[in-house]
Design a protein around this motif. Structure first.
Motif, PDB file in Angstrom:
ATOM      1  N   LEU A 298       0.859  -1.186   0.000  1.00 12.97           N
ATOM      2  CA  LEU A 298       0.000   0.000   0.000  1.00 12.97           C
ATOM      3  C   LEU A 298       0.894   1.234   0.000  1.00 12.97           C
ATOM      4  N   ASN A 299       0.630   2.145  -0.952  1.00 12.65           N
ATOM      5  CA  ASN A 299       1.448   3.351  -0.982  1.00 12.65           C
ATOM      6  C   ASN A 299       0.929   4.377   0.019  1.00 12.65           C
ATOM      7  N   ARG A 300       1.528   5.530   0.029  1.00 13.52           N
ATOM      8  CA  ARG A 300       1.173   6.529   1.047  1.00 13.52           C
ATOM      9  C   ARG A 300      -0.228   7.093   0.860  1.00 13.52           C
ATOM     10  N   TYR A 301      -0.802   6.866  -0.323  1.00 18.89           N
ATOM     11  CA  TYR A 301      -2.175   7.306  -0.569  1.00 18.89           C
ATOM     12  C   TYR A 301      -3.186   6.187  -0.295  1.00 18.89           C
ATOM     13  N   ARG A 302      -2.711   5.113   0.321  1.00 16.28           N
ATOM     14  CA  ARG A 302      -3.510   3.932   0.631  1.00 16.28           C
ATOM     15  C   ARG A 302      -4.087   3.293  -0.635  1.00 16.28           C
ATOM     16  N   THR A 303      -3.321   3.375  -1.699  1.00 12.45           N
ATOM     17  CA  THR A 303      -3.684   2.702  -2.946  1.00 12.45           C
ATOM     18  C   THR A 303      -2.993   1.346  -2.983  1.00 12.45           C
ATOM     19  N   VAL A 304      -3.739   0.326  -3.367  1.00  8.41           N
ATOM     20  CA  VAL A 304      -3.173  -1.027  -3.420  1.00  8.41           C
ATOM     21  C   VAL A 304      -2.290  -1.147  -4.662  1.00  8.41           C
ATOM     22  N   VAL A 305      -1.062  -1.559  -4.468  1.00  5.07           N
ATOM     23  CA  VAL A 305      -0.126  -1.783  -5.567  1.00  5.07           C
ATOM     24  C   VAL A 305       0.114  -3.291  -5.648  1.00  5.07           C
ATOM     25  N   TRP A 306      -0.451  -3.916  -6.671  1.00  3.82           N
ATOM     26  CA  TRP A 306      -0.271  -5.349  -6.857  1.00  3.82           C
ATOM     27  C   TRP A 306       1.042  -5.610  -7.570  1.00  3.82           C
ATOM     28  N   LEU A 307       1.753  -6.634  -7.121  1.00  7.36           N
ATOM     29  CA  LEU A 307       3.044  -6.981  -7.702  1.00  7.36           C
ATOM     30  C   LEU A 307       2.993  -8.409  -8.242  1.00  7.36           C
ATOM     31  N   TYR A 308       3.661  -8.610  -9.361  1.00  7.29           N
ATOM     32  CA  TYR A 308       3.643  -9.888 -10.081  1.00  7.29           C
ATOM     33  C   TYR A 308       5.072 -10.369 -10.272  1.00  7.29           C
ATOM     34  N   LEU A 309       5.253 -11.680 -10.329  1.00  5.73           N
ATOM     35  CA  LEU A 309       6.580 -12.215 -10.599  1.00  5.73           C
ATOM     36  C   LEU A 309       6.976 -11.879 -12.032  1.00  5.73           C
ATOM     37  N   ALA A 310       8.110 -11.200 -12.192  1.00  3.95           N
ATOM     38  CA  ALA A 310       8.560 -10.820 -13.530  1.00  3.95           C
ATOM     39  C   ALA A 310       8.767 -12.052 -14.407  1.00  3.95           C
ATOM     40  N   GLU A 311       9.255 -13.131 -13.801  1.00  6.71           N
ATOM     41  CA  GLU A 311       9.495 -14.371 -14.539  1.00  6.71           C
ATOM     42  C   GLU A 311       8.187 -14.929 -15.111  1.00  6.71           C
TER      43      GLU A 311
END
Length: 334
Positions: free
Chosen positions: A108-121
């Motif tokens: 969660l960034n400072r604006y409380r926005t969800v940042v989804w992360l994915y495996l680059a591979e």
């Protein structure tokens, strides 16, 4: 006078120390553990899981260390992921919301926005698959995906939960209570209380509950948002987790019954002398194999391995979409 050694145990390392020795950031280290790239062992002092020194030595002696290990845990957000796959960020988001790209973690960034992360591979593998070419290169995103996203479909949270419970059950090892606690950790406490009605059992689940990443100060809006993301919410998903919790609890109870069954009382003087005593081996009572065999040997009641665990309904896109797209791409033009 006997001298007591105060030298700490050097055979294992705490996670923070292991991350430094493996030249990983803590987030990268945690992800590597979740993916099974780094094996951990229980801490005898009850302080969480540690990493054996032999495991650190094994990883450090591997080819390409530390770059090869870092590459396997490299993650990408929307912008970087879209660049890796050669698509616009809007299309990347549509594919992810529809469930074709499964996140491996979030922040969660400072604006409380969800940042989804994915495996680059995984993103590179998806882009290299020929059957996915139309999804990436067609002038417009397929109609079914566009309509689903327009209707508010977003499978990213539940797909993450489905993936994360697999991580947790793998780390639980052979402990049936840890397995049950892993499933319970993704349910609302009210659902857990409904399935597990014994307060003592719920307390035991709480003690075995896996540790989740901390997002914000407890009770803050950021922490509440993170807790929402980590709790099953859709009715069919909740039903699946409840059924899985009931199943794993049965296994845990049976395990306790088999390993802690009290020894039978010695025969009283009033018993018939012609009645032969129960056969014994050493000091252990020999009973029917049907009772003594372990939960892992009972296919009808043992939990399925994490890799074969049935996915909750809706965690993957509707069947047939990719095949219909491939059929359309093979039709002659005109």
């Amino acid at each position: 006078m006997t001298r007591i050694s105060t030298t700490p145990d050097r055979s294992t390392c705490a996670p923070s120390r292991a991350a430094r020795e493996l030249e990983l950031k803590r987030r990268e280290f945690d992800l590597a553990v979740n993916l099974g790239l780094i094996r951990t062992v229980p801490d005898e002092g009850g302080g969480g899981r540690h990493v054996a020194r032999a495991e650190i030595d094994r990883l450090r002696s591997g080819d390409g260390f530390p770059g090869a290990l870092r590459e396997r845990v490299a993650t990408a957000g929307t912008a970087e992921g879209a660049e890796l796959m050669g698509v616009a960020p809007t299309r990347f988001t549509s594919l992810a919301r529809y469930g074709l790209l499964v996140p491996v973690t979030f922040c969660l960034n400072r604006y409380r926005t969800v940042v989804w992360l994915y495996l680059a591979e995984e993103l590179r593998q998806f882009a290299a698959e020929r059957s996915n070419a139309r999804l990436l290169t067609a002038r417009r995103t397929p109609l079914e995906i566009r309509e689903g996203v327009k209707a508010g479909m977003d499978r990213r949270p539940r797909n993450w939960r489905g993936r994360h419970v697999g991580f947790l059950t793998r780390q639980a090892g052979d402990d049936p209570w840890a397995h049950a606690a892993a499933v319970a950790s993704l349910l609302d406490p009210a659902d857990v209380a409904d399935v597990v009605q014994d307060p003592e059992e719920r307390a035991r689940l709480a003690r075995s509950r896996p540790r989740f990443p901390v997002h914000g100060t407890p009770g803050s809006p950021t922490a509440e948002l993170a807790e929402t993301l980590m709790t099953a919410s859709e009715p069919d998903e909740v039903a699946w987790f409840r059924a899985d919790l009931a199943h794993t609890m049965e296994t845990a109870r049976r395990h306790d019954h088999e390993t802690k069954a009290p020894s039978p009382a010695p025969p009283s003087a009033s018993e018939s002398p012609t009645s032969p005593p129960a056969p014994r081996l050493g000091s252990r009572l020999l009973v029917s194999p049907r009772i003594t065999r372990s939960a892992a040997e009972c296919p009808a009641s043992s939990p399925a391995p994490a890799a074969k665990r049935p996915a909750p309904s809706g965690c993957t896109p509707p069947q047939g979409l990719l095949s219909r797209l491939r059929r359309r791409s093979r039709r002659p033009a005109g």
